[in-house]
Design a protein around this motif. Structure first.
Motif, PDB file in Angstrom:
ATOM      1  N   ARG A   1       3.492  13.665  -9.106  1.00  0.00           N
ATOM      2  CA  ARG A   1       2.509  14.705  -8.805  1.00  0.00           C
ATOM      3  C   ARG A   1       3.070  15.764  -7.850  1.00  0.00           C
ATOM      4  O   ARG A   1       3.956  15.475  -7.065  1.00  0.00           O
TER       5      ARG A   1
ATOM      6  N   VAL B   1      -6.405   6.405  -6.800  1.00  0.00           N
ATOM      7  CA  VAL B   1      -5.867   5.635  -5.686  1.00  0.00           C
ATOM      8  C   VAL B   1      -5.459   6.571  -4.556  1.00  0.00           C
ATOM      9  O   VAL B   1      -4.762   7.553  -4.780  1.00  0.00           O
TER      10      VAL B   1
ATOM     11  N   THR C   1       0.831  -1.208   0.000  1.00  0.00           N
ATOM     12  CA  THR C   1       0.000   0.000   0.000  1.00  0.00           C
ATOM     13  C   THR C   1       0.867   1.260   0.000  1.00  0.00           C
ATOM     14  O   THR C   1       0.339   2.361   0.042  1.00  0.00           O
TER      15      THR C   1
ATOM     16  N   LEU D   1      -6.805 -13.386  -3.217  1.00  0.00           N
ATOM     17  CA  LEU D   1      -5.695 -12.843  -2.439  1.00  0.00           C
ATOM     18  C   LEU D   1      -6.118 -11.676  -1.549  1.00  0.00           C
ATOM     19  O   LEU D   1      -5.292 -10.948  -1.029  1.00  0.00           O
TER      20      LEU D   1
ATOM     21  N   LEU E   1      -0.453 -12.430  -9.671  1.00  0.00           N
ATOM     22  CA  LEU E   1      -0.360 -11.034  -9.253  1.00  0.00           C
ATOM     23  C   LEU E   1       1.113 -10.667  -9.118  1.00  0.00           C
ATOM     24  O   LEU E   1       1.860 -11.358  -8.421  1.00  0.00           O
TER      25      LEU E   1
ATOM     26  N   VAL F   1      -4.243   5.587 -17.387  1.00  0.00           N
ATOM     27  CA  VAL F   1      -3.388   5.384 -16.227  1.00  0.00           C
ATOM     28  C   VAL F   1      -3.401   6.594 -15.297  1.00  0.00           C
ATOM     29  O   VAL F   1      -3.374   6.462 -14.069  1.00  0.00           O
ATOM     30  N   LEU F   2      -3.462   7.787 -15.883  1.00  0.00           N
ATOM     31  CA  LEU F   2      -3.453   8.995 -15.055  1.00  0.00           C
ATOM     32  C   LEU F   2      -4.682   9.017 -14.141  1.00  0.00           C
ATOM     33  O   LEU F   2      -4.611   9.383 -12.968  1.00  0.00           O
TER      34      LEU F   2
ATOM     35  N   LEU G   1      -8.974  -1.916 -10.159  1.00  0.00           N
ATOM     36  CA  LEU G   1      -9.123  -1.004 -11.292  1.00  0.00           C
ATOM     37  C   LEU G   1      -9.147  -1.833 -12.570  1.00  0.00           C
ATOM     38  O   LEU G   1      -8.268  -2.662 -12.778  1.00  0.00           O
TER      39      LEU G   1
ATOM     40  N   CYS H   1      -7.548 -12.011  -7.821  1.00  0.00           N
ATOM     41  CA  CYS H   1      -7.469 -10.820  -6.969  1.00  0.00           C
ATOM     42  C   CYS H   1      -8.329 -11.020  -5.715  1.00  0.00           C
ATOM     43  O   CYS H   1      -7.920 -10.707  -4.601  1.00  0.00           O
TER      44      CYS H   1
ATOM     45  N   TYR I   1      -8.108  -8.873  -2.211  1.00  0.00           N
ATOM     46  CA  TYR I   1      -8.406  -7.528  -2.710  1.00  0.00           C
ATOM     47  C   TYR I   1      -9.918  -7.330  -2.762  1.00  0.00           C
ATOM     48  O   TYR I   1     -10.656  -8.252  -3.097  1.00  0.00           O
TER      49      TYR I   1
ATOM     50  N   TYR J   1      -3.216   7.146  -1.614  1.00  0.00           N
ATOM     51  CA  TYR J   1      -1.999   6.629  -0.997  1.00  0.00           C
ATOM     52  C   TYR J   1      -1.892   7.133   0.428  1.00  0.00           C
ATOM     53  O   TYR J   1      -2.219   8.292   0.706  1.00  0.00           O
ATOM     54  N   PRO J   2      -1.438   6.320   1.331  1.00  0.00           N
ATOM     55  CA  PRO J   2      -1.280   6.781   2.712  1.00  0.00           C
ATOM     56  C   PRO J   2      -0.167   7.833   2.800  1.00  0.00           C
ATOM     57  O   PRO J   2       0.745   7.842   1.977  1.00  0.00           O
TER      58      PRO J   2
ATOM     59  N   GLU K   1       3.149   9.660   3.749  1.00  0.00           N
ATOM     60  CA  GLU K   1       4.478   9.087   3.990  1.00  0.00           C
ATOM     61  C   GLU K   1       4.967   9.460   5.381  1.00  0.00           C
ATOM     62  O   GLU K   1       4.714  10.532   5.857  1.00  0.00           O
TER      63      GLU K   1
ATOM     64  N   SER L   1      -4.055   6.642 -11.273  1.00  0.00           N
ATOM     65  CA  SER L   1      -3.201   7.120 -10.184  1.00  0.00           C
ATOM     66  C   SER L   1      -3.885   8.213  -9.376  1.00  0.00           C
ATOM     67  O   SER L   1      -3.595   8.397  -8.198  1.00  0.00           O
ATOM     68  N   SER L   2      -4.827   8.952  -9.996  1.00  0.00           N
ATOM     69  CA  SER L   2      -5.542   9.982  -9.229  1.00  0.00           C
ATOM     70  C   SER L   2      -6.648   9.366  -8.367  1.00  0.00           C
ATOM     71  O   SER L   2      -7.040   9.928  -7.356  1.00  0.00           O
TER      72      SER L   2
ATOM     73  N   ALA M   1       1.541   3.262 -13.590  1.00  0.00           N
ATOM     74  CA  ALA M   1       0.695   3.560 -12.433  1.00  0.00           C
ATOM     75  C   ALA M   1       1.537   3.805 -11.190  1.00  0.00           C
ATOM     76  O   ALA M   1       1.149   4.558 -10.298  1.00  0.00           O
TER      77      ALA M   1
END
Lengths: 369, 49
Positions: A369, B44, A278, B11, A295, B37-38, B17, B8, B13, B46-47, B49, B41-42, A362
């Protein structure tokens, strides 16, 4: 009879009447060597044609090798008269896998394991380490004729030859490992397999570039060509099929090198996924390898470049292909990547399938960004 | 595609997507159609950092 010499390319088997510095067929430099011209003897009794409908379908039945992943790559098991060539880097585990396979097959019928590389003592030590039984017949011999004579007298059901590069046939005058010897030896083993219906495994060495050493005709002669891949430092081994007359070439066999030999990994998806999936820069793509979905995790890292030309490093994927994906992202997705170093890693080197490429961009998105 | 979606789900999920137009009816698995793809990525999250 007048014997003429011929110049043969060690890479592709191209023949020329005079020496050349560069092979005109494969373009390799300094690979052409002089050999004596030989003609392999034709079988003593001429064959007779039979109608297709009269051919027994029994010959098409499969025999399991006892190793599920190997069966998968072979297309469901061994068929009668099948010749299988297994190539791979030194120390990757070809002999280990075949010794395990021989042990399983010895429960079906007598197996002859002919080694031109190791002594009986060395093979016994390996078998002890792997915890294998002692039913396999061992023969440490380089002569093709002697091996075939022993195989015929013992009426073996399976023959394993380790390796084709160390074998020599009396019909060819050159030394073992030469193009003529490899071609002649492989042809003799193949002829034996077809005539007797005995499945034959041949181990092949690979060149620095990773291709099977010897003439390309070697791959044409045999029914199935398998490549063993993997990093020697890592325990994971992938068995891929390059050619298979009796099954799909898309299947992938996954093994793990353990102290007990090659252990099949029936569920490799979990193996390719790390705990940090993640985290930013991680994407998981689902690829279809033959009939099995896997996967695969892709990890990417972008950081500002301190040099004029940014650094591009990819593990498990072609760098040119990675560069192309970055260029597409820069041009079409509006991400500014030309001033950033980019690093990419693909778990298990699986990204051979085009369907998995989308996972790579991806991973770059969040960094840009 | 169905085999991949099942893998998926197996396992663990819960959201996947998928390219626009892909249909599937697997209980417990949410399909998120994406155009490029853009967009992926927008979408998802993400946690930090």
């Amino acid at each position: 009879m007048k014997q003429k010499s011929v110049f043969v390319c060690g890479e592709c088997g191209y023949e020329t009447p005079r020496w050349l510095g560069r092979c005109p067929q494969c373009g390799s430099w300094n690979t052409i060597v002089e050999e004596e011209r030989v003609s392999l003897k034709a079988p003593s009794a001429p064959s007779k044609a039979v109608p297709l409908k009269d051919v027994s379908a029994q010959a098409g039945q499969r025999t399991s090798t006892g190793i599920g992943e190997l069966d998968r790559v072979l297309g469901g098991g061994l068929t009668s008269g099948m010749t299988v060539l297994i190539g791979g880097s030194p120390g990757i585990g070809k002999s280990t896998l075949l010794l395990q396979c021989a042990d399983h097959l010895s429960k079906v019928g007598p197996v002859l394991y002919a080694s031109g590389e190791e002594s009986r003592h060395q093979i016994r030590l390996r078998a002890d380490r792997l915890g294998l039984g002692g039913e396999v017949l061992l023969l440490c011999e380089n002569s093709v004729e002697s091996i075939l004579a022993e195989a015929e007298s013992r009426k073996v059901s399976f023959l394993i030859v380790d390796s084709i590069q160390t074998m020599f046939t009396e019909d060819a005058p050159s030394s073992p490992g030469s193009v003529t010897q490899i071609r002649g030896s492989a042809a003799k083993f193949t002829r034996y397999a077809k005539e007797s219906g005995t499945p034959v495994f041949l181990v092949g060495h690979v060149t620095k570039e990773g291709a099977l050493a010897g003439p390309k005709v070697l791959e044409h002669i045999v029914d199935t060509v398998l490549y063993f891949e993997g990093d020697r430092q890592e325990g994971l081994r992938l068995l891929r099929s390059e050619k298979n007359r009796f099954g799909s070439t898309n299947e992938l066999g996954v093994f793990e090198m353990t102290d007990k030999g090659m252990a099949p990994v029936p569920d490799p998806s979990g193996l390719f996924l790390s705990a940090a999936r993640t985290a930013p820069g991680c994407a998981v793509g689902c690829v279809l390898e033959g009939s099995r979905p896997l996967l695969a995790e892709v990890q990417a890292l972008l950081c500002p470049s301190v040099y004029g030309s940014p650094r591009r490093t990819a593990v498990g994927m072609d760098v040119p292909r990675f560069n192309m994906l970055l260029a597409v992202l820069e041009r079409r997705a509006g991400l500014r990547l030309s001033d950033k170093d980019a690093y990419l890693s693909v778990a298990g080197s699986l990204l051979r399938r085009p369907s998995a490429r989308w996972a790579s961009p991806a991973t770059c998105g969040p960094w840009a960004r | 595609m169905n085999a991949r979606l099942k893998e998926c789900l197996r396992l663990g999920y819960t959201s996947v997507l998928v390219p626009e137009g892909v249909r599937g009816d697997l209980p417990g698995l949410r399909l998120v159609p994406i155009r490029n793809v853009l967009e992926a990525s927008s979408l998802v999250a993400y946690p930090a950092e």
